[in-house]
Scaffold this motif. Sequence first.
Motif, PDB file in Angstrom:
ATOM      1  N   HIS A   1    -101.854  59.129   0.920  1.00  0.00           N
ATOM      2  CA  HIS A   1    -101.471  57.851   1.372  1.00  0.00           C
ATOM      3  C   HIS A   1    -100.917  57.860  -0.162  1.00  0.00           C
ATOM      4  CE1 HIS A   1    -102.051  53.800   1.157  1.00  0.00           C
ATOM      5  NE2 HIS A   1    -100.833  53.584   1.429  1.00  0.00           N
ATOM      6  N   ILE A   2     -99.234  57.086   0.191  1.00  0.00           N
ATOM      7  CA  ILE A   2     -98.006  57.569  -1.163  1.00  0.00           C
ATOM      8  C   ILE A   2     -97.596  55.959  -0.182  1.00  0.00           C
ATOM      9  CG2 ILE A   2     -96.126  57.784  -1.342  1.00  0.00           C
ATOM     10  CD1 ILE A   2     -98.173  60.489   0.744  1.00  0.00           C
ATOM     11  N   SER A   3     -97.957  54.978  -1.552  1.00  0.00           N
ATOM     12  CA  SER A   3     -97.018  53.502  -1.044  1.00  0.00           C
ATOM     13  C   SER A   3     -95.942  53.727  -1.670  1.00  0.00           C
ATOM     14  CB  SER A   3     -98.477  52.448  -1.359  1.00  0.00           C
ATOM     15  OG  SER A   3     -97.910  51.327  -1.235  1.00  0.00           O
ATOM     16  N   LEU A   4     -95.448  52.642  -1.493  1.00  0.00           N
ATOM     17  CA  LEU A   4     -93.671  52.120  -2.184  1.00  0.00           C
ATOM     18  C   LEU A   4     -93.629  51.148  -1.694  1.00  0.00           C
ATOM     19  CD1 LEU A   4     -93.165  55.119  -0.287  1.00  0.00           C
ATOM     20  CD2 LEU A   4     -91.609  55.207  -1.917  1.00  0.00           C
ATOM     21  N   GLN A   5     -92.842  50.790  -3.019  1.00  0.00           N
ATOM     22  CA  GLN A   5     -92.805  49.027  -2.829  1.00  0.00           C
ATOM     23  C   GLN A   5     -90.812  48.856  -3.581  1.00  0.00           C
ATOM     24  OE1 GLN A   5     -95.397  46.654  -4.167  1.00  0.00           O
ATOM     25  NE2 GLN A   5     -94.419  44.570  -4.253  1.00  0.00           N
ATOM     26  N   ILE A   6     -90.465  48.401  -2.869  1.00  0.00           N
ATOM     27  CA  ILE A   6     -89.305  48.444  -3.341  1.00  0.00           C
ATOM     28  C   ILE A   6     -88.712  46.976  -4.252  1.00  0.00           C
ATOM     29  CG2 ILE A   6     -86.500  47.399  -2.156  1.00  0.00           C
ATOM     30  CD1 ILE A   6     -87.622  50.074  -1.076  1.00  0.00           C
ATOM     31  N   THR A   7     -88.313  46.815  -5.179  1.00  0.00           N
ATOM     32  CA  THR A   7     -88.279  45.707  -6.343  1.00  0.00           C
ATOM     33  C   THR A   7     -87.397  45.773  -6.548  1.00  0.00           C
ATOM     34  OG1 THR A   7     -88.572  47.897  -8.118  1.00  0.00           O
ATOM     35  CG2 THR A   7     -90.221  46.828  -7.484  1.00  0.00           C
TER      36      THR A   7
ATOM     37  N   LEU B   1     -87.452  50.749  -6.799  1.00  0.00           N
ATOM     38  CA  LEU B   1     -88.913  51.108  -6.052  1.00  0.00           C
ATOM     39  C   LEU B   1     -89.815  51.662  -6.891  1.00  0.00           C
ATOM     40  CD1 LEU B   1     -89.370  54.250  -5.218  1.00  0.00           C
ATOM     41  CD2 LEU B   1     -87.104  53.989  -3.702  1.00  0.00           C
ATOM     42  N   SER B   2     -90.723  51.190  -6.811  1.00  0.00           N
ATOM     43  CA  SER B   2     -92.100  51.543  -7.732  1.00  0.00           C
ATOM     44  C   SER B   2     -93.052  52.758  -6.427  1.00  0.00           C
ATOM     45  CB  SER B   2     -93.214  50.495  -7.625  1.00  0.00           C
ATOM     46  OG  SER B   2     -94.550  50.938  -8.307  1.00  0.00           O
ATOM     47  N   MET B   3     -93.795  53.969  -7.224  1.00  0.00           N
ATOM     48  CA  MET B   3     -94.985  54.702  -5.688  1.00  0.00           C
ATOM     49  C   MET B   3     -95.258  55.118  -6.666  1.00  0.00           C
ATOM     50  SD  MET B   3     -93.327  58.106  -4.238  1.00  0.00           S
ATOM     51  CE  MET B   3     -93.284  58.920  -5.722  1.00  0.00           C
TER      52      MET B   3
END
Length: 656
Positions: A468-474, A457-459
């Motif tokens: 604001h914290i945005s996380l994306q599953i890669t 994942l990318s934070m």
Amino acid sequence: MISENKKTGFGPVNTSNSRHAKLKTLEFGNIILNEGFWTKKRQVNRGISLRYGFKMLNKAGNFDNLRIAAGSLKGDFRGYVFNDSDIYKWLEAVAWEIGQQADSDLSILADQAIALIAAAQLPDGYINSYVQSRESPEPWMDLDNGHELYCAGYLIQAAIAFKYALNDERLLSMACRFADTICSVFGPDKRQGTCGHSEIEMALIELFRLTGESRYMETAKFFIDQRGKNVMNGHRSYGPEYHQDHVQVRETTEAVGHAVRQIYLAAGISDLYMETGEQALLDALQRLAKDIVETKQYITGGLGARFDGESFGDPYELPTDQCYCETCAAIASFMWNWRMLLISADAHYADQMEQALYNNILSSPALDGEHYFYINPLMLREAKYLRLSTDLPPSEVFIPNQRPEWHDCACCPPNVMRLISSYTHYLSTHNANGIQIHQYASAEIECALSSIQRVKLSMKTEYPWQGHISLQITETDNTAWALSLRIPKWSRNQTLSINGIIVKDIQIKQGNLVLERVWKADDRIDLKLDIEPVLVASNPRVDATRGCLAIQRGPIVYCLEDRDQELTGRLLDVEINTNQPLSIRWDGNLLDGVMVVEAKGQFIDNTAWQGHLYQPALNTVQANVHPTCLIAVPYYAWGNREIGGMRVWIPKISST
């Protein structure tokens, strides 16, 4: 020479096989920082501090001490008996850094230091330059104050870092030989006693985790069990509590004595619990933590109320101007709370880590990476006679203009270096259910949840300035797993969305927001924390701060520096208006870029008190006031323009 092999192990703590740790630490290199707050700190640490540290260790005589011990230099030992430990801490910091990104210059410096250690080590594995440089170099003559085991612990930790980060076993070979010697000397049926300064305990247990040699953990347990026999002489006029020798560890009820020694011991006990599961140890640790958090900890995460003995004070004894708050004590707290987090999975301990990190620890290094605070006060008047470290002031009236460039007792600077170098280790963990995020920074995280299930994942975040914290599953597969996000104690409200859809039913367990589902690649999670500035009050039993308030925004505690105020030289006359809102503004040109907080307040005209230290209360008159806008900057950044008046706790305007 240092090899380029990487990702061979873990970070400073490896709980992959610790049965009584609920959380498992990630492999080294599985977290990579991206641009952000901590990347800047790492760049200064890497590009300036580590090179500067080598220079200062040379200047202070630390390396010469090893040359004297090796017989390649004639002369007298210089500095404190534990000066070897500063070299080992510096080496550990270098290992974590060049394990993440090759650096030929740092590698050459590390090679030189390792060669000196190898030359000084005796055939049986013993090494301590202070002992070896004495006219009669007999080891273990003064366990109470000699720090031999303390230094050995740092050597072991540096060796583990070189193995895990670089697959370099040169130091590990030396460390194991020394550890074997220690195990052959000390034990239930051998020599009794333990080191006056805890450190060896967690080092030996970590060496057990790496090698599987049970004698290392058994010896660590032996050293822990030696506490509480009231046989240590203490230091100067301090009693056995200075060494935590006044009570057996399983009977601990409160934090006393030398703060760093107390918390390093707690960290070692935590490591022992994770391997043995002995409930009495955990019970004692929880009592200790409760005592500290509820009665003996500063708002900055600092520990140690007294300069005298570098020690804890009585409950609620938290003076702001005469406090000690040693940098190493906050680092010790950070390390201990990490272990308690691994044991419990309770976000409370991650909150404690954050509090110490962004305030007491980060206030030590100057923004230039070449000056350090040892002591971290929460209030200064005119900075006269200021004791910034164990060093004596060079003149009767000492008004420094910046942090000292080094210290006679230089334990803090390399300790800061190794913590910043290993920062990524503390961001995230995993267990059979999924991944946990404990600290927020822009980073790439990958983890093997099982032999066949790998997650990435990318934070992205502008934390700590924004919430604001945005996380994306890669990367993921078609099986369910849980993503756990810490909700800091300072966040009063938070919103969560997944793929743009607001999640209304937020479940928080032990301070963590747990999201379990079958994740898909490109799924996006947005967490928004309430990071508005607030006024914080202290328990009314803290006499030093009664009637005062502090400013905090997110994890960052703020302070007033005299130079920023409309009327300078008047911080003793300032009051804050609690009926007016706090406002914020970003200043990219100030202190490497900070969020400034502004508050309405006033300066009291106390001319009626001129020439009077005391007056009858009935004779006092209402003073004139000068309304003003108070300018607050992050506490961690104070003293970077000059050392002058500063205060964290601000009296509030009286209603009368």
